[in-house]
Write a protein that holds these residues in place. Structure first.
Motif: not given
Length: 423
Positions: A16-23, A31-33
């Motif tokens: 879920l944290i990864a999904l939030r980071l992608l969002w 945030y992609r860096q």
């Protein structure tokens, strides 16, 4: 909840944290860096043995800046590592300190990530700004004998209730802190009630009162205002606005211009990912809008200047006659009321100030803070400010007096940090 259970749940929530980071990366590409840094992978070269300072985002980085500069002056032999959690905080740290500090994102609060980070940095002292409490990072410091300080600490009643629901996690974590330098006695009592060792909690005041003002700042602001041919125009700023506030601000500005047709607004959204959307909103609202980031000219027909830059907020405050501090017309808790007050500007805010209750109370008691609730009351307050300049000046001077009377927290904080450093 105990710390091992917290760690297990944190691991389970990683998808879920990864999904939030992608969002967030979709909304703000920065945030992609440097994703690996969030798991203590691919960290930049870090000299060990110094001081580690954690400032979660922009506001904490700015608040920490005088402390970090003073630490650099007092302990020039020690490397200072500054961590944060957001790209905007990272940009601010780089802009403030350049290569004079080491910098990376703070890894997520996973036991192995915290351990890997500390093995690289091996600080003599860890300083956490305000209330960014991570159980595993603090536990890993305690295991290594690294003193941890919560500096310029604040804890609202609402936050204290939240921590209190997880007493079996919160109390051991707070007990591991070496020193908690709090802003007020009310907050000190909340920390003690949650499990902090009474002897480790000390009221030092807010270092935000020790805001350094460059003497050239007002002069540079006056020169730019003259370039805009706006020296005589009524000019106000709405700073650090959140979603839902910009509409109120623009409505108030429209009402104000019915009475003061030459009035000019500087509108500064809090988060960079909102800059483009707020620019469109200004244009849709019928205002000729100049974007500060593009250096677009400001002329007689300009109704709004969009402050879509980073690191210029004090300068933009200096340009204005009156300042509205955002995050307060919506339930976000407000932002730093002291920045415009330290520049001698009369301060307006909304009623949602739960992150700055003590500072707001001081300014309110001095007659330096005027609160508004909606576009109509904001517009009326602005009109009154220009029609009664004597009262407006008195409010501004009262705010400046509050700032000056409460300075000294930075020296008290530095003295306490010095007692914990073995050098």
């Amino acid at each position: 909840m105990t710390r091992p259970l917290y760690s297990l749940l944190f691991h389970l929530c990683l998808p879920l944290i990864a999904l939030r980071l992608l969002w967030r990366a979709w909304r703000a590409p920065a945030y992609r860096q440097r994703l690996g840094e969030r798991l203590a992978l691919g960290l930049p070269p870090l000299a060990p043995g110094g001081i580690w300072v954690h400032a979660v985002s922009v506001g904490e980085s700015i608040a920490a800046a005088p402390m970090i500069r003073a630490l650099q002056a007092r302990y020039p032999q020690l490397p200072i590592t500054v961590t944060c959690m957001t790209p905007t905080g990272s940009e601010r740290i780089r802009a403030l300190f350049g290569d004079s500090v080491q910098h990376c994102y703070l890894p997520y609060d996973l036991p192995w990530a915290a351990a890997r980070f500390l093995e690289r940095v091996r600080p003599q002292l860890a300083i956490i700004m305000e209330t960014e409490l991570w159980p595993n990072h603090i536990h890993q410091c305690a295991r290594r004998g690294i003193p941890v300080v919560l500096a310029n600490a604040r804890l609202s009643a609402r936050s204290a209730r939240g921590y209190g629901r997880f007493a079996r996690l919160t109390a051991p974590m707070l007990a591991q802190l070496s020193w908690i330098a709090v802003q007020s006695e009310a907050e000190a009592e909340r920390f003690r009630a949650l499990g902090a060792r009474p002897g480790c909690v000390e009221v030092t005041g807010s270092i935000k009162f020790d805001l350094p003002i460059d003497p050239q700042l007002p002069l540079r602001a006056a020169a730019l205002r003259a370039d805009w041919q706006a020296t005589a125009r009524p000019l106000w700023i709405a700073a650090s606005t959140h979603a839902g506030e910009d509409e109120v601000v623009l409505d108030a500005h429209r009402r104000l211009r019915h009475v003061q047709p030459e009035a000019l607004l500087i509108l500064v959204p809090r988060h960079p990912e909102r800059f483009a959307g707020v620019f469109e909103l200004c244009c849709q609202s019928g205002f000729a809008t100049a974007r500060r980031s593009l250096g677009e000219p400001v002329g007689a027909s300009t109704g709004v200047v969009l402050g879509d830059t980073m690191g210029e907020l004090l300068f933009l405050y200096a340009l204005a006659d009156i300042a509205l501090v955002g995050g307060s017309l919506v339930p976000s808790g407000g932002h730093n009321l002291l920045e415009p007050a330290a520049l001698g500007k009369p301060v307006l805010s909304g009623p949602q100030l739960f992150n700055f209750l003590e500072i707001a109370a001081l300014l309110r008691a001095a007659g330096a803070l005027q609160e508004v609730t909606d576009a109509a009351s904001l517009s009326l307050a602005l009109q009154q400010a220009w029609t009664d300049p004597a009262a407006t000046h008195a409010r501004a001077q009262a705010g400046l007096a509050v700032v000056r009377a409460n300075q000294g927290a930075l020296n008290r904080l530095l003295d306490g940090l010095g007692r914990l450093l073995p050098v």
